[in-house]
Design a protein around this motif. Structure first.
Motif, PDB file in Angstrom:
ATOM      1  N   LYS A   1       0.834  -1.198   0.000  1.00 24.73           N
ATOM      2  CA  LYS A   1       0.000   0.000   0.000  1.00 24.73           C
ATOM      3  C   LYS A   1       0.874   1.256   0.000  1.00 24.73           C
ATOM      4  O   LYS A   1       0.635   2.188  -0.739  1.00 24.73           O
ATOM      5  N   SER A   2       1.917   1.243   0.861  1.00 30.62           N
ATOM      6  CA  SER A   2       2.864   2.352   0.830  1.00 30.62           C
ATOM      7  C   SER A   2       3.832   2.063  -0.310  1.00 30.62           C
ATOM      8  O   SER A   2       4.229   0.933  -0.532  1.00 30.62           O
ATOM      9  N   SER A   3       4.212   3.114  -1.007  1.00 32.59           N
ATOM     10  CA  SER A   3       4.937   2.889  -2.252  1.00 32.59           C
ATOM     11  C   SER A   3       6.364   2.381  -2.044  1.00 32.59           C
ATOM     12  O   SER A   3       6.824   1.514  -2.756  1.00 32.59           O
ATOM     13  N   VAL A   4       7.082   2.930  -1.078  1.00 30.04           N
ATOM     14  CA  VAL A   4       8.445   2.465  -0.807  1.00 30.04           C
ATOM     15  C   VAL A   4       8.508   2.084   0.669  1.00 30.04           C
ATOM     16  O   VAL A   4       8.133   2.871   1.534  1.00 30.04           O
TER      17      VAL A   4
ATOM     18  N   ASP B   1      12.875  -1.658   1.054  1.00 32.23           N
ATOM     19  CA  ASP B   1      13.385  -1.102  -0.206  1.00 32.23           C
ATOM     20  C   ASP B   1      14.530  -0.116   0.051  1.00 32.23           C
ATOM     21  O   ASP B   1      15.539  -0.112  -0.646  1.00 32.23           O
ATOM     22  N   ARG B   2      14.329   0.712   1.072  1.00 25.60           N
ATOM     23  CA  ARG B   2      15.373   1.695   1.376  1.00 25.60           C
ATOM     24  C   ARG B   2      16.643   0.996   1.866  1.00 25.60           C
ATOM     25  O   ARG B   2      17.754   1.405   1.536  1.00 25.60           O
TER      26      ARG B   2
END
Lengths: 273, 273
Positions: A80-83, A87-88
């Motif tokens: 739902k949250s893009s990143v 990922d980071r």
């Protein structure tokens, strides 16, 4: 037109649809991320199987639907949250965490934080120091030194440190934080293992001899009330991750202490994604 | 033994000395950073020329002194903090800044923030979203929705965003922030150019038609008081950096809007160190 069959309660909103639209390339490349690494509970926002898809105001292209149809029957993780933190961390090749440095005034917290930051930076790792004194000039400039404000100072730094760790950064929080309950409350904010408490165990007499800010002198003369170690207690950690001990006449250099912490991080896998 | 001759007021403390000790490698490599890029006022903590050096309890090795003596007569920048914003930006190959997304409830702030974060991440850039709603679950959980608490909510997010920008991150703050004075106060915290205000200019009727959280309905029925756009004002920015306009029947996709912001960042040099 395909239709989504839900495996759990799932409301398909405008922003979800838009998010999906933005994910087209990733979906195309990765087959909607069915990799097991994406299936950790902390990462998985929505796991459902695609049977079909209805859109309302959703900007979902035919290309998406084709890609999604190709995965019918597989479990899909919905970001739902893009990143995400994950990922980071992949981008940074490290894991976000909080190194909480506690100890008396003059025990060398800021100095250790600097040495640690430098040591990690030289290894290509991204760090950020939250220094108790510095934060009082900005975020916590509305707080005094009375008991409840000192607790609030620590709470806010804990919350901000949590955000930094979530950003994938190795966040070094350096503040006296004399009470166990305040430190433990900050620890409780974080996923297990991501709060690394470092106790600078330095005898009061050594800190007082250094007295880098002249505060002990003021505290002894009664000009500062409730000064940790003199007129207010310091509660040493009971089960902290790292103890760095210094004795009178036997001082370990900050660089050596920093290396101890870095070795811990390395061992625990924080210096890789 | 050498002696430091000060070009300005300078007190040589234990932690300075230790910092210097940790800087040995860098000093050796870079000639104590006499490069002009380090001479910007914001970076320069202490500029002085070395003539000589006295140590008290300082752990400065002969090697340092040799390196420092080699630079006699040059201006030297003293980095009191071990790793600066500049260093982190070099590591990340980007410039830390704050993208402040403002607009009515339902204007698509969170959606834009996600699309922007995804677009930048796919270019290898590190971003972090501070979402008004999310931060209220942690750092700002002690704040209500009364006027002064809403202002404090914005102030704290501004201060945290500043820390993130200082960490070298492209920080995306997404919150209604209806009053000009609150947004301008956050802008004033940042170095010029590092606060990029993005106004999602979406007609109230469109936001209300979307009503993703059902809040407009509650506001219209009087169940929410002081709701921005209905029973409380929204002050649109006067001189913001980017306006993203949407009209009824002519909606720009969030990905396209994100690209507009990314182009701005590219043009202004934020996507390189």
């Amino acid at each position: 037109m395909a239709v989504i069959k839900e495996a759990g309660a799932f409301s398909f909103s405008w922003s979800d649809a838009v998010g999906l639209s933005c994910w087209r390339n990733r979906i195309g490349l990765r087959g909607i991320d069915v990799r097991s690494s994406f299936l950790k509970p902390a990462k998985a926002k929505k796991v459902f199987s695609i049977a079909s898809l209805t859109t309302s105001r959703a900007a979902i292209s035919g290309e998406n639907i084709l890609q999604m149809e190709a995965t019918v029957g597989k479990n899909i993780v919905w970001h739902k949250s893009s990143v995400e933190k994950f990922d980071r961390e992949e981008l940074l090749k490290q894991k976000g965490c909080v190194i909480w440095v506690t100890g008396l005034s003059g025990s060398g917290k800021s100095t250790l934080a600097c040495a640690l930051s430098r040591g990690l930076h030289s290894r290509g790792k991204l760090t950020y120091i939250l220094d108790g004194d510095n934060v009082r000039h900005g975020l916590n400039s509305d707080l005094s030194f009375k008991a409840e404000d000192r607790a609030e100072n620590i709470r806010r730094i804990g919350e901000v440190a949590k955000l930094f760790a979530d950003a994938g950064i190795i966040c070094i929080a350096s503040l006296i934080s004399p009470y166990r309950k305040d430190r433990d409350a900050c620890r409780a904010l974080m996923p297990e293992g991501d709060f690394i408490e470092v106790f600078l165990d330095v005898p009061l007499e050594l800190c007082e001899a250094r007295d880098p800010k002249g505060l002990y002198k003021l505290a002894r003369s009664g000009k500062i009330k409730g000064f940790t170690g003199i007129s207010a207690p310091y509660e040493p950690p009971v089960n902290c991750e790292i103890v760095l001990q210094q004795k009178v006449g036997d001082c370990v250099s900050p660089c050596v202490m920093a290396e101890t912490v870095i070795s811990y991080l390395e061992e625990k896998g924080y210096l890789q994604a």
